[in-house]
Motif scaffolding. Structure first.
Motif, PDB file in Angstrom:
ATOM      1  N   VAL A   1       0.805  -1.254   0.310  1.00  0.00           N
ATOM      2  CA  VAL A   1      -0.243   0.266  -0.196  1.00  0.00           C
ATOM      3  C   VAL A   1       0.953   1.373   0.496  1.00  0.00           C
TER       4      VAL A   1
ATOM      5  N   ILE B   1      -3.600   5.543   1.009  1.00  0.00           N
ATOM      6  CA  ILE B   1      -4.742   4.971   1.354  1.00  0.00           C
ATOM      7  C   ILE B   1      -4.814   6.259   2.383  1.00  0.00           C
TER       8      ILE B   1
ATOM      9  N   GLU C   1      -4.021   6.587   8.441  1.00  0.00           N
ATOM     10  CA  GLU C   1      -3.803   5.545   8.882  1.00  0.00           C
ATOM     11  C   GLU C   1      -4.968   4.756   9.492  1.00  0.00           C
TER      12      GLU C   1
ATOM     13  N   LEU D   1      -5.704   1.831   6.914  1.00  0.00           N
ATOM     14  CA  LEU D   1      -4.988   0.803   7.067  1.00  0.00           C
ATOM     15  C   LEU D   1      -5.760  -0.829   6.433  1.00  0.00           C
TER      16      LEU D   1
ATOM     17  N   GLU E   1      -5.486  -4.273   5.301  1.00  0.00           N
ATOM     18  CA  GLU E   1      -4.713  -5.250   6.103  1.00  0.00           C
ATOM     19  C   GLU E   1      -5.873  -6.265   6.343  1.00  0.00           C
TER      20      GLU E   1
ATOM     21  N   ALA F   1       4.265  -1.984   1.779  1.00  0.00           N
ATOM     22  CA  ALA F   1       4.414  -0.372   2.125  1.00  0.00           C
ATOM     23  C   ALA F   1       4.925   0.688   1.081  1.00  0.00           C
TER      24      ALA F   1
ATOM     25  N   ILE G   1       4.975   5.265   3.484  1.00  0.00           N
ATOM     26  CA  ILE G   1       3.682   4.786   4.985  1.00  0.00           C
ATOM     27  C   ILE G   1       4.510   4.428   5.775  1.00  0.00           C
TER      28      ILE G   1
ATOM     29  N   TRP H   1       3.199   4.501   9.842  1.00  0.00           N
ATOM     30  CA  TRP H   1       2.072   3.961  10.052  1.00  0.00           C
ATOM     31  C   TRP H   1       2.937   1.810  10.127  1.00  0.00           C
TER      32      TRP H   1
END
Length: 318
Positions: free
Chosen positions: A207, A211, A214, A217, A221, A233, A237, A242
């Motif tokens: 990612v 995104i 935070e 995420l 996930e 990431a 990120i 994050w």
């Protein structure tokens, strides 16, 4: 003097993926020189490593059963002695932490020119090594004068050697003066290793800045869980805190070579691409149709990841 010697890389009892890529690079160079490819492995369980290195295109495998873990002095002595015994045109080593530790010393002892971090090798009346500079924005071609050369090659730039070969496996005895061993390995600790080694993952969901927040995420996930994939990431990120450093893919992170790399909201900056372009299949999701990630993607979806990811989760969980 037209053979090539490739030195395998291993850590904590396992061959590193770059070892098989070294064999491919070494085979290409040996073919251009009309020579044989010799593989070498130093330290650890060399007999087991030898069997794994017996891939198509490998003519001989030399095992050096000195030391149980990587040791600078032992490796330098072993590779130097093996080079002097075989008299090859090139010794190819990994551009890894270990490789960059001993390759300069080997080159110095043998009075060889050393070219590091090669991403391509071309041979046409002489060897030319391609390297990248300025964050992989510029390629440079380094012409090597006549004579043997020492090289380190970047992981992820050559396909891994495959198949089963019929290489002759020979134990190489090297007489190492104990007084020359001035370093001792007291243990192994991988900095920032964390809970997962993304370089070993076969399916990565990665990612990027797309995104946005935070808390978003959690959605990615959930997708990684549904796909039984490993979460990774791009640098922004990680810089935001994050995700931990061990999840970062790229030039300043880890080089990964999974079977599938799903890039979500990643633009495809050169620093990131340098760490993942060796993936077998790259799938990119980005709202910008001109994003550089689509230049290397096998499949692309021009859409909002917040629309695409829930659909994927629903499909794979059903």
């Amino acid at each position: 003097m037209s053979d090539v010697l490739a030195v395998a890389d291993h850590r904590r009892g396992e061959l590193r993926p770059v070892s098989y890529e070294l064999l491919t690079a070494g085979r290409e160079l040996a073919d251009a020189l009309d020579g044989d490819l010799h593989a070498a492995v130093v330290g650890g369980n060399v007999d087991r490593f030898a069997d794994k290195l017996d891939c198509e295109g490998v003519d001989a495998i030399h095992t050096v059963a000195e030391g149980s873990e990587f040791n600078h002095d032992v490796t330098v002595a072993a590779v130097t002695a093996l080079f002097e015994a075989l008299d090859p045109s090139a010794v190819v080593m990994p551009n890894s932490v270990n490789g960059l530790d001993y390759a300069p010393a080997v080159a110095t002892r043998l009075s060889l020119p050393l070219v590091t971090d090669a991403v391509a090798l071309d041979y046409d009346d002489g060897l030319t090594v391609t390297r990248e500079m300025y964050g992989s924005k510029v390629e440079t071609a380094v012409a090597v004068d006549e004579g043997p050369v020492a090289l380190t090659v970047r992981g992820g730039e050559w396909p891994a050697a495959e198949g089963v070969g019929e290489a002759a496996i020979e134990a190489f005895e090297v007489d190492i003066d104990e007084s020359s061993i001035r370093s001792t390995v007291r243990g192994f600790e991988e900095v920032g290793a964390g809970d997962v080694d993304i370089s070993e993952a076969e399916f990565i969901v990665s990612v990027g800045r797309g995104i946005e927040e935070e808390e978003n995420l959690e959605l990615v996930e959930e997708l990684a869980d549904a796909l039984d994939a490993t979460l990774a990431a791009s640098r922004p990120i990680v810089d935001n805190g994050w995700l931990p450093k061990n999840r970062q893919v790229g030039q300043s992170g880890k080089v990964v070579t999974p079977k599938v790399y799903l890039a979500l909201g990643i633009s495809g900056a050169v620093q990131h691409v340098a760490g993942m372009k060796g993936a077998d299949t790259i799938i990119a999701v980005n709202t910008d149709p001109d994003a550089p990630i689509f230049d290397i993607a096998d499949y692309g979806i021009v859409d909002d990841l917040f629309e695409v990811v829930p659909e994927l989760i629903e499909r794979f969980e059903s």
